[in-house]
Write a protein that holds these residues in place. Structure first.
Motif, mmCIF file in Angstrom:
data_model
loop_
_atom_site.group_PDB
_atom_site.id
_atom_site.type_symbol
_atom_site.label_atom_id
_atom_site.label_comp_id
_atom_site.label_asym_id
_atom_site.label_seq_id
_atom_site.Cartn_x
_atom_site.Cartn_y
_atom_site.Cartn_z
ATOM 1 N N ASP A 126 0.812 -1.216 0.000
ATOM 2 C CA ASP A 126 0.000 0.000 0.000
ATOM 3 C C ASP A 126 0.842 1.262 0.000
ATOM 4 O O ASP A 126 0.316 2.356 -0.243
ATOM 5 C CB ASP A 126 -0.935 0.019 1.207
ATOM 6 N N TYR A 127 2.141 1.158 0.282
ATOM 7 C CA TYR A 127 2.977 2.358 0.353
ATOM 8 C C TYR A 127 4.440 1.977 0.132
ATOM 9 O O TYR A 127 4.830 0.816 0.254
ATOM 10 C CB TYR A 127 2.814 3.064 1.701
ATOM 11 N N ASP A 128 5.226 3.016 -0.200
ATOM 12 C CA ASP A 128 6.680 2.895 -0.293
ATOM 13 C C ASP A 128 7.290 3.600 0.906
ATOM 14 O O ASP A 128 6.818 4.673 1.329
ATOM 15 C CB ASP A 128 7.204 3.520 -1.587
ATOM 16 N N VAL A 129 8.352 3.025 1.440
ATOM 17 C CA VAL A 129 9.009 3.604 2.603
ATOM 18 C C VAL A 129 10.500 3.707 2.326
ATOM 19 O O VAL A 129 11.082 2.841 1.667
ATOM 20 C CB VAL A 129 8.729 2.748 3.870
ATOM 21 N N PHE A 130 11.119 4.796 2.817
ATOM 22 C CA PHE A 130 12.528 5.067 2.573
ATOM 23 C C PHE A 130 13.289 5.140 3.894
ATOM 24 O O PHE A 130 12.690 5.216 4.969
ATOM 25 C CB PHE A 130 12.697 6.376 1.786
ATOM 26 N N ALA A 131 14.613 5.110 3.789
ATOM 27 C CA ALA A 131 15.466 5.088 4.990
ATOM 28 C C ALA A 131 15.182 6.307 5.866
ATOM 29 O O ALA A 131 14.982 7.417 5.362
ATOM 30 C CB ALA A 131 16.939 5.056 4.589
ATOM 31 N N PRO A 132 15.177 6.119 7.200
ATOM 32 C CA PRO A 132 14.786 7.212 8.093
ATOM 33 C C PRO A 132 15.956 8.121 8.451
ATOM 34 O O PRO A 132 17.124 7.790 8.273
ATOM 35 C CB PRO A 132 14.280 6.472 9.329
ATOM 36 N N LYS A 133 15.597 9.260 8.994
ATOM 37 C CA LYS A 133 16.553 10.173 9.624
ATOM 38 C C LYS A 133 16.394 10.033 11.136
ATOM 39 O O LYS A 133 15.306 10.195 11.680
ATOM 40 C CB LYS A 133 16.279 11.612 9.195
ATOM 41 N N LYS B 206 18.656 7.420 29.182
ATOM 42 C CA LYS B 206 17.231 7.725 29.171
ATOM 43 C C LYS B 206 16.956 8.861 28.197
ATOM 44 O O LYS B 206 17.832 9.663 27.872
ATOM 45 C CB LYS B 206 16.742 8.095 30.569
ATOM 46 N N GLY B 207 15.721 8.928 27.738
ATOM 47 C CA GLY B 207 15.315 9.961 26.796
ATOM 48 C C GLY B 207 14.453 9.360 25.706
ATOM 49 O O GLY B 207 13.655 8.448 25.939
ATOM 50 N N GLU B 208 14.627 9.882 24.484
ATOM 51 C CA GLU B 208 13.834 9.387 23.366
ATOM 52 C C GLU B 208 14.646 9.471 22.081
ATOM 53 O O GLU B 208 15.492 10.352 21.915
ATOM 54 C CB GLU B 208 12.537 10.180 23.222
ATOM 55 N N ILE B 209 14.395 8.515 21.185
ATOM 56 C CA ILE B 209 15.020 8.480 19.865
ATOM 57 C C ILE B 209 13.906 8.380 18.839
ATOM 58 O O ILE B 209 13.003 7.533 18.964
ATOM 59 C CB ILE B 209 15.992 7.295 19.732
ATOM 60 N N SER B 210 13.951 9.250 17.830
ATOM 61 C CA SER B 210 12.912 9.301 16.802
ATOM 62 C C SER B 210 13.508 8.937 15.454
ATOM 63 O O SER B 210 14.599 9.397 15.100
ATOM 64 C CB SER B 210 12.275 10.695 16.746
ATOM 65 N N ALA B 211 12.780 8.108 14.717
ATOM 66 C CA ALA B 211 13.145 7.741 13.350
ATOM 67 C C ALA B 211 12.101 8.349 12.419
ATOM 68 O O ALA B 211 10.932 7.960 12.442
ATOM 69 C CB ALA B 211 13.203 6.227 13.189
ATOM 70 N N ASN B 212 12.519 9.336 11.607
ATOM 71 C CA ASN B 212 11.613 10.065 10.707
ATOM 72 C C ASN B 212 11.665 9.410 9.334
ATOM 73 O O ASN B 212 12.654 9.525 8.610
ATOM 74 C CB ASN B 212 12.018 11.538 10.634
ATOM 75 N N TYR B 213 10.580 8.698 8.969
ATOM 76 C CA TYR B 213 10.497 7.994 7.697
ATOM 77 C C TYR B 213 9.737 8.833 6.678
ATOM 78 O O TYR B 213 8.809 9.579 7.026
ATOM 79 C CB TYR B 213 9.775 6.656 7.856
ATOM 80 N N VAL B 214 10.113 8.675 5.407
ATOM 81 C CA VAL B 214 9.359 9.232 4.290
ATOM 82 C C VAL B 214 8.536 8.094 3.692
ATOM 83 O O VAL B 214 9.084 7.107 3.191
ATOM 84 C CB VAL B 214 10.283 9.857 3.233
ATOM 85 N N VAL B 215 7.200 8.252 3.766
ATOM 86 C CA VAL B 215 6.277 7.231 3.285
ATOM 87 C C VAL B 215 5.433 7.830 2.164
ATOM 88 O O VAL B 215 4.904 8.938 2.307
ATOM 89 C CB VAL B 215 5.375 6.711 4.426
ATOM 90 N N ILE B 216 5.307 7.115 1.055
ATOM 91 C CA ILE B 216 4.527 7.569 -0.090
ATOM 92 C C ILE B 216 3.380 6.588 -0.303
ATOM 93 O O ILE B 216 3.612 5.426 -0.670
ATOM 94 C CB ILE B 216 5.394 7.661 -1.361
ATOM 95 N N PRO B 217 2.124 7.022 -0.082
ATOM 96 C CA PRO B 217 0.992 6.122 -0.331
ATOM 97 C C PRO B 217 0.872 5.782 -1.814
ATOM 98 O O PRO B 217 1.109 6.634 -2.694
ATOM 99 C CB PRO B 217 -0.212 6.925 0.171
ATOM 100 N N LYS B 218 0.468 4.551 -2.101
ATOM 101 C CA LYS B 218 0.342 4.081 -3.479
ATOM 102 C C LYS B 218 -1.113 3.873 -3.896
ATOM 103 O O LYS B 218 -1.376 3.581 -5.083
ATOM 104 C CB LYS B 218 1.122 2.772 -3.639
#
Length: 578
Positions: free
Chosen positions: A313-320, A333-345
């Motif tokens: 249903d979508y394409d996904v690319f390597a995160p930042k 302790k803390g938080e880590i975020s992975a920002n993905y680029v997702v393109i719906p198909k």
């Protein structure tokens, strides 16, 4: 008669072999050097299905050793010759001798079917026990020592290491620089603090010492892991000497069996969330920013983050990857975020799922399976997006598209500015005149007040300066400090866990109290209290200062120690404050 006797012997032999228990304790050898671990092997073999082990293996007195590792395995099989169930339990213990000479290892006990079985004691000979120096020596008598209290941890679980320097000459402690933390493939090292503590004059062997660094060690493999030495340099005018610390062995326990499918190497306590960071509506063939955020405490900086699962249903690319982490009490302790680029198909409902994620919690010694996180989106086609927009939004989009794509020197943004008419504004002129007039009147009033003030000063008689005692009393009254304001502020800083500001405020409180008594240093103030108050109050003041330093530079500052310190501060400064 002879046949009956043989038959009875066969019956007795079968009964003895049916319910047999074998318990043994052996060492890998009899003579050891001080550098070699003493490996003990305990074997318990139960021949028969009716044997019930009622107690665990009771080890002998091993106080003359340090237990550096242990492990056990259980095997069960059936003897095809006798059709007997055989259960074999093998345990191994690795010991580090504390002293040399002949050491007796006692018996191992176990109770089976209300009967106690034990092994025979034996002796091992330890030739030369390695004396562990606190550090590596240099020409300047400077020593480094790496201290790790918790040497038995799970794989990927952190342990706190403290680097301390010792020297007979206190000046050498200030010359230690360029600290290099250990690097090795089977450990991950994260610094906690490089702030030097106050010098402790009563260290090991009555040598002054100082904490140079605090860091976390994350062993990433099970077994016996040796933390390499920490190196530093001692600078002088003539040369620069390199010093190294001792090495520390860790007993890294293997994680329990039965890990969930989504477990990789996360050890600690974590939470996972996924959300859409884009402000626009989801549109097919247009990118979206989908963020997977992992928060908690543990091996956060080293663990493998959950990814977005693949889907038609979508394409996904390597995160930042972005992180906001800091050292905690049980890990990073803390938080880590992975920002993905997702393109719906495709248009319609789309479910963006993460991979399954699980972690091992060392506090509860069990795995926690969080499963998958799902982000439900409704993607629109380009025509649907256009139909949902208002007329003004459509005009703005067309205008912006035209300005961005059309490259012409005729059309400039300056031509879109509204030109002002060239005429004289009388209102602005009159306003400026009134402002200047007001400033001139204010200046005249100020000069008149200044002349009157000068005449009053000339008519006032000079006041007597008084005696030295009266002047000192007046100064002390001006320097009076309301300690209750300090106490309330310290309470708020403690509750908010802002410990750095807490200790800075403590220093300000102590300085203000000393100013009340016209004393500049802590030593002079202690002497003043001893002569004008009592020796017990002076001793209490010295012990309070030492206690503040111990809590301030402790690697881990607990809430209980901070509560006790605040109570001691309030009790002491309340009785000496004026």
């Amino acid at each position: 008669m002879q046949n009956r006797f043989i038959y009875i012997l066969f019956i007795l032999a079968s009964v003895i072999s049916y319910g047999q228990v074998n318990l043994s304790l052996e060492s890998d050898k009899n003579d050891y050097s001080g550098k070699e671990p003493v490996n003990l092997t305990i074997v318990l073999e139960l021949n028969g299905s009716d044997l019930v082990q009622q107690t665990g293996l009771q080890l002998p007195d091993l106080s003359k050793f340090n237990i550096i590792g242990s492990g056990s395995v259980t095997n069960t099989f059936i003897d095809p010759a006798t059709n007997t169930l055989i259960t074999q339990k093998i345990s191994r213990i690795a010991l580090e001798p504390k002293k040399k000479g002949k050491i007796k290892i006692g018996s191992v006990l176990v109770t089976i079917n209300n009967k106690i079985y034990k092994t025979e004691p034996f002796d091992v000979l330890i030739k030369d026990v390695e004396k562990k120096p606190i550090a590596s020596n240099t020409l300047n008598d400077v020593y480094l020592n790496m201290e790790i209290e918790d040497r038995e941890v799970y794989q990927d679980q952190p342990t706190i290491a403290v680097l301390r320097v010792y020297s007979k000459n206190m000046d050498n402690l200030r010359k230690v620089k360029n600290i290099r933390l250990p690097e090795q493939d089977n450990i991950n090292v994260h610094p906690v603090s490089f702030v030097k503590s106050e010098i402790d004059p009563s260290g090991y062997g009555n040598m002054p010492s100082q904490v140079l660094a605090v860091f976390m060690v994350f062993p990433n493999e099970a077994g016996y892991v040796e933390v390499p030495s920490v190196s530093a340099s001692v600078s002088s005018f003539a040369n620069k000497n390199k010093i190294v610390s001792n090495k520390v062995k860790l007993n890294v326990r293997k994680l329990p069996e039965g890990s969930p499918e989504g477990f990789k190497n996360a050890v600690g306590n974590f939470n996972v969330s996924v959300y859409n960071a884009s402000k626009e509506k989801p549109e097919i063939k247009k990118p979206l920013n989908v963020v997977i955020k992992v928060s908690g405490e543990g091996n956060l900086s080293d663990m493998e983050l959950p990814k977005i699962a693949a889907s038609p249903d979508y394409d996904v690319f390597a995160p930042k990857i972005t992180s906001k982490v800091s050292p905690g009490t049980t890990g990073i302790k803390g938080e880590i975020s992975a920002n993905y680029v997702v393109i719906p198909k495709k248009a319609g409902a789309i479910a963006i799922k993460t991979e399954q994620f699980a972690f091992f919690n060392p506090a509860s010694k069990e795995y926690v399976d969080l499963g998958q996180e799902t982000l439900a989106l409704n993607a629109f086609s380009h025509e649907q997006i256009l139909e949902s927009r208002s007329t003004v939004e459509k005009v703005n989009e067309y205008t912006n598209s035209f300005l961005e794509t059309v490259d012409t020197p005729v059309l400039k943004t300056t031509s879109l500015k509204v030109k002002e008419k060239s005429r004289f504004h009388w209102n602005i002129l009159l306003t400026n005149i009134f402002i200047l007039l007001g400033l001139f009147i204010a200046y005249l009033l100020f000069k008149t007040w200044q002349k009157k003030r000068t005449l009053v000063k000339e008519n006032v008689e000079p006041k007597s300066l008084g005696s030295v005692a009266e002047t000192e009393k007046e100064i002390r009254e001006k320097l009076t400090t309301d300690v209750n304001d300090y106490f309330s502020y310290l309470e708020n800083l403690k509750d908010n866990r802002d410990y750095q500001k807490f200790f800075e405020t403590l220093d300000e409180l102590d300085l203000d109290i000393r100013k009340q008594y016209l004393q500049t240093s802590s030593e002079d103030f202690a002497t003043y209290l001893e002569s004008h108050k009592s020796a017990s109050i002076a001793d209490e003041y010295r012990s309070l200062l030492q206690r503040i330093q111990l809590v301030k530079y402790s690697p881990v500052q607990s809430s209980e120690s901070m509560d006790e310190l605040l109570i001691a501060v309030v009790n002491f400064y309340s009785q000496i404050s004026k």
